[in-house]
Design an enzyme around this catalytic site. Structure first.
Site, short mmCIF file in Angstrom:
data_model
loop_
_atom_site.label_atom_id
_atom_site.label_comp_id
_atom_site.label_asym_id
_atom_site.label_seq_id
_atom_site.Cartn_x
_atom_site.Cartn_y
_atom_site.Cartn_z
N ASP A 1 0.83 -1.21 0.00
CA ASP A 1 0.00 0.00 0.00
C ASP A 1 0.87 1.26 0.00
O ASP A 1 2.02 1.24 0.45
CB ASP A 1 -0.88 0.06 1.26
N1 URA Z 1 -1.27 -5.92 3.89
C1 URA Z 1 -1.76 -4.67 3.87
O1 URA Z 1 -2.79 -4.41 4.44
N2 URA Z 1 -1.08 -3.74 3.20
C2 URA Z 1 0.08 -3.98 2.55
O2 URA Z 1 0.66 -3.07 1.95
C3 URA Z 1 0.58 -5.29 2.60
C4 URA Z 1 -0.11 -6.24 3.27
#
Ligand code: URA
Length: 239
Positions: A104
């Protein structure tokens, strides 16, 4: 000898299926002769052109980036936000690298970057059992029972029930009413760790991926990267 469509895909021209379309539609020449037959075998000596441009195999490159927050995990962002490729030198970007899987915008940590489609496929295939380890600072004090729920699998707000995983509390901060937890999963659903923490009532404040397989952050500074070592590449390709 190698099949023409496989060669085109490995050169990064297009996917195997799109390469087949290019061949059938007469875009591909071998030694200046248009070839429309799928499965034509070529050797290293043959000169392959797509729309008149010579295509050659690129060397494969593999990196681990310590992704900072505030970067999108794409090659180009439609909203012009910084992308993880902005952290790479022009020289390294010449190899048409791209991120494997996703982290993310607000997540930091281990992100693999390559130009090897086979490597990327191995890692992102749904049934591929590589461990991904995260450290999350979450709101509230996480209980043993909630950790047990995480371990057994929780139902995300998407309706998906997560597979069994490893989870533990690293530390609890009573004064700030937060906990630091460690979660190791094999899956890679969108926003999975955040949604898992939501499911036990402890939203994530800060999330870092600290390991993929045996690949860790070592002492790579945030925003910097290093080449993968041969044994790290082999560990993934050998699966
Ligand atoms: N899980 C999440 O919620 N975000 C990420 O970036 C990776 C794994």
């Amino acid at each position: 000898m190698e099949r023409l469509q496989k060669y085109l895909a490995e050169c990064g021209v297009a996917s195997r299926r799109k390469s087949e379309e290019l061949i059938v539609n007469g875009h591909v020449m071998v030694n200046d002769i248009v070839i429309k037959e799928l499965g034509t075998q070529i050797s290293e000596k043959d000169i392959v052109k797509v729309d008149g441009v010579v295509v050659e195999k690129e060397d494969h490159v593999y990196y681990v980036l310590n992704k900072p927050t505030g970067y999108v995990t794409t090659v180009k962002d439609e909203h012009n936000r910084p992308t993880v490729l902005d952290l790479f030198s022009e020289q390294d970007k010449k190899y048409r690298i791209y991120p494997v899987g996703r982290l993310d915008f607000d997540t930091a940590g281990v992100l693999l970057i390559t130009n090897d489609g086979a490597f990327s496929n191995k890692l992102t295939k749904a049934n591929f059992e590589i461990e991904k380890e995260y450290v999350a600072r979450v709101e509230g004090l996480v209980t043993k029972l909630e950790i047990l729920d995480l371990k057994r699998g929780v139902v995300l707000k998407t309706g998906y029930k997560t597979k069994e995983c490893k989870a533990r509390v690293i530390s609890s901060d009573k004064r700030n009413n937060t906990s630091l937890i460690n979660i190791i999963i094999h899956e890679g659903k969108n926003h999975q760790v955040r949604l898992m923490c939501d499911a036990i009532g402890h939203p994530v404040k800060k999330l870092t991926r600290v390991r993929v397989g045996s690949i860790t952050l070592d002492d790579i500074p945030r925003g910097c990267y290093r080449k993968l070592k041969i044994h790290e590449i082999k560990e993934i390709m050998g699966r």
